[in-house]
Design an enzyme around this catalytic site. Structure first.
Site, PDB file in Angstrom:
ATOM      1  N   GLN A   1      -8.732   0.687  -3.997  1.00 16.72           N
ATOM      2  CA  GLN A   1      -9.308   1.666  -3.078  1.00 16.72           C
ATOM      3  C   GLN A   1     -10.411   2.483  -3.785  1.00 16.72           C
ATOM      4  OE1 GLN A   1      -6.487   3.889  -0.615  1.00 16.72           O
ATOM      5  NE2 GLN A   1      -4.866   2.468  -1.199  1.00 16.72           N
TER       6      GLN A   1
ATOM      7  N   ASP B   1       0.824  -1.214   0.000  1.00 15.99           N
ATOM      8  CA  ASP B   1       0.000   0.000   0.000  1.00 15.99           C
ATOM      9  C   ASP B   1       0.861   1.269   0.000  1.00 15.99           C
ATOM     10  OD1 ASP B   1      -2.250   1.617   0.059  1.00 15.99           O
ATOM     11  OD2 ASP B   1      -2.442   1.545   2.234  1.00 15.99           O
ATOM     12  N   TYR B   2       1.950   1.263  -0.759  1.00 17.89           N
ATOM     13  CA  TYR B   2       2.693   2.512  -0.942  1.00 17.89           C
ATOM     14  C   TYR B   2       1.854   3.479  -1.769  1.00 17.89           C
ATOM     15  CZ  TYR B   2       7.141   0.894   0.937  1.00 17.89           C
ATOM     16  OH  TYR B   2       8.147   0.456   1.777  1.00 17.89           O
ATOM     17  N   GLU B   3       1.876   4.754  -1.381  1.00 21.19           N
ATOM     18  CA  GLU B   3       1.055   5.763  -2.055  1.00 21.19           C
ATOM     19  C   GLU B   3       1.862   6.971  -2.531  1.00 21.19           C
ATOM     20  OE1 GLU B   3      -2.331   6.651   0.398  1.00 21.19           O
ATOM     21  OE2 GLU B   3      -2.865   4.539   0.650  1.00 21.19           O
ATOM     22  N   HIS B   4       3.155   7.016  -2.167  1.00 18.46           N
ATOM     23  CA  HIS B   4       4.032   8.123  -2.575  1.00 18.46           C
ATOM     24  C   HIS B   4       5.376   7.525  -2.975  1.00 18.46           C
ATOM     25  CE1 HIS B   4       1.041  10.705  -0.640  1.00 18.46           C
ATOM     26  NE2 HIS B   4       1.092   9.866   0.376  1.00 18.46           N
TER      27      HIS B   4
END
Length: 305
Positions: A215, A153-156
Site C-alpha cells: 500500500q 489485508d488485516y491492519e489491526h
C-alpha cells in the site's frame, strides 16, 4: 499412536514449507493489473470497470471478515462472511465477468480496516482453531462465488507477529494444497504496528505468496517521484524475491498520485525491468470519474515499452 503421527506430520510440514531454501523466481515486468472493489457499497458492478484484454486483470472483492454482521460486530475466530456489496457483486456477476473476459480472475480480500465503523482486529483464539474455521468458511465462500484467490489485508492485531504468520501461512498452504485457490497475496504497508506481522509471515511462508500488494498510498501525501522510487526499493528489499506491485489510490489517501507523477515513476521502473504490476484502491472511488487512471495503468502495462 495418533499423537505420534500428528507430531511427525507437523514436523514434515515445517521442514517442507517453512524452509528458507525455497525462493521465488527473479521478478520482472508483468502485465498484472489488480483493483479492489465492493467495500463502499455504492452500487458498483464489475462491468463498470474498463478491462484491457491485453493485461492480466484481478478484481479483489473487499472484504471477507471474520466478524459478526451486527450493529456491534465481534470476532468469530476465523468464521468469515462476505461483507462486500453482494447485491451487485454476486456469484452470478462473478461468473459473467469471467465468461466475458477470459483474462479476468476474481479474488477476495480478508480483513480490512473497519466493519460497521468498528476496527477489524486479527483476533484468533488459538492458531489451530482459527485455521480450522478459516479453511472451512473461506472454502465455502470461494466455491459459492467462483473465486480464484485470496488477499490478506488485516491492519489491526490482537496477536503477535508469529501467531499471525502461522495462522495465515497455514491457511494459505491448506487452500493451495487443496486447490481451493490458485494464488494468494498480502497487502502490507509501512507502519510499525503492521509491517512486523507481514514480515514474519514472509520469512516463514513467503514461498506461498504470489503477490505483495504494497500500500504505497499509505505514505505521506505529496510523495515525490524520487521518494516513491526509494520506497519501492526499500519494500522490494523487505519482501526479497517477491512480486511487489506498485499502487495508488483514487480516494483521499496519500502516496504518489497519478496527477503528480505516478505513471512517470512506473515508466522508469518498467525501463529497468522492475514493474511487476499495478493495483488500485479502489474501483468504488474511481467510479464517479469514469476510471481514467485504471485505463492509463492498463495501457502502460500492455504496451511494449
Amino acid at each position: 499412536m495418533a499423537s505420534s503421527k500428528l507430531l511427525v506430520c507437523t514436523c514434515i510440514f515445517h521442514i517442507l514449507f517453512t524452509t528458507s531454501s525455497i525462493i521465488h523466481a527473479a521478478p520482472t515486468n508483468s502485465k498484472l493489473f489488480r483493483e479492489y472493489i465492493g467495500a463502499d457499497g455504492n452500487n458498483i458492478r464489475f462491468s463498470d470497470v474498463p478491462i484491457n484484454p491485453n493485461v492480466d486483470f484481478h478484481f479483489i472483492l473487499s472484504f471477507a471478515i471474520d466478524y459478526t454482521n451486527t450493529a456491534s460486530p465481534t470476532p468469530t475466530n476465523g468464521d468469515f462472511s462476505a461483507f462486500w456489496d453482494t447485491n451487485n457483486l454476486s456469484p452470478s456477476q462473478v461468473s459473467s465477468i469471467k465468461a466475458h473476459h477470459p483474462n479476468v480472475k476474481v479474488a477476495m480480500s480478508l480483513g480490512g480496516d473497519t466493519v460497521n465503523k468498528h476496527t477489524v482486529f486479527f483476533s484468533p483464539a488459538t492458531i489451530s482453531s482459527w485455521v480450522r474455521n478459516a479453511i472451512s468458511s473461506i472454502t465455502r465462500i470461494v466455491k459459492e462465488n467462483n473465486l480464484d484467490g485470496i488477499d490478506i489485508d488485516y491492519e489491526h492485531f490482537h496477536a503477535d507477529p508469529n501467531t499471525f504468520a502461522e495462522c495465515i501461512g497455514q491457511l494459505i498452504f491448506n487452500l493451495k494444497q487443496s486447490k481451493i485457490v490458485s494464488f494468494a497475496s498480502i497487502a502490507p504497508y509501512d507502519d510499525n504496528n503492521v509491517q512486523p506481522h507481514y514480515l514474519a509471515l514472509w520469512r516463514k511462508y513467503g514461498h506461498l505468496i504470489d503477490y505483495v500488494n504494497f500500500q504505497f498510498y499509505a505514505y505521506d501525501k505529496g510523495t515525490t517521484i524520487p521518494q516513491f522510487l526509494q520506497h519501492f526499493e526499500t519494500q522490494t528489499s523487505n519482501y526479497k524475491g517477491g512480486r511487489v506491485l506498485v499502487s495508488f489510490s483514487t480516494d483521499a489517501s496519500g502516496g504518489l498520485k497519478p496527477k503528480n507523477g505516478f505513471f512517470t515513476a512506473c515508466s522508469m521502473l518498467k525501463s529497468q525491468g522492475k514493474l511487476q504490476g499495478i493495483f488500485v484502491w479502489s474501483a468504488d472511488d474511481s467510479k464517479a470519474d469514469g476510471f481514467p487512471f485504471e485505463m492509463q495503468s492498463q495501457n502502460l502495462l500492455a504496451s511494449a515499452k
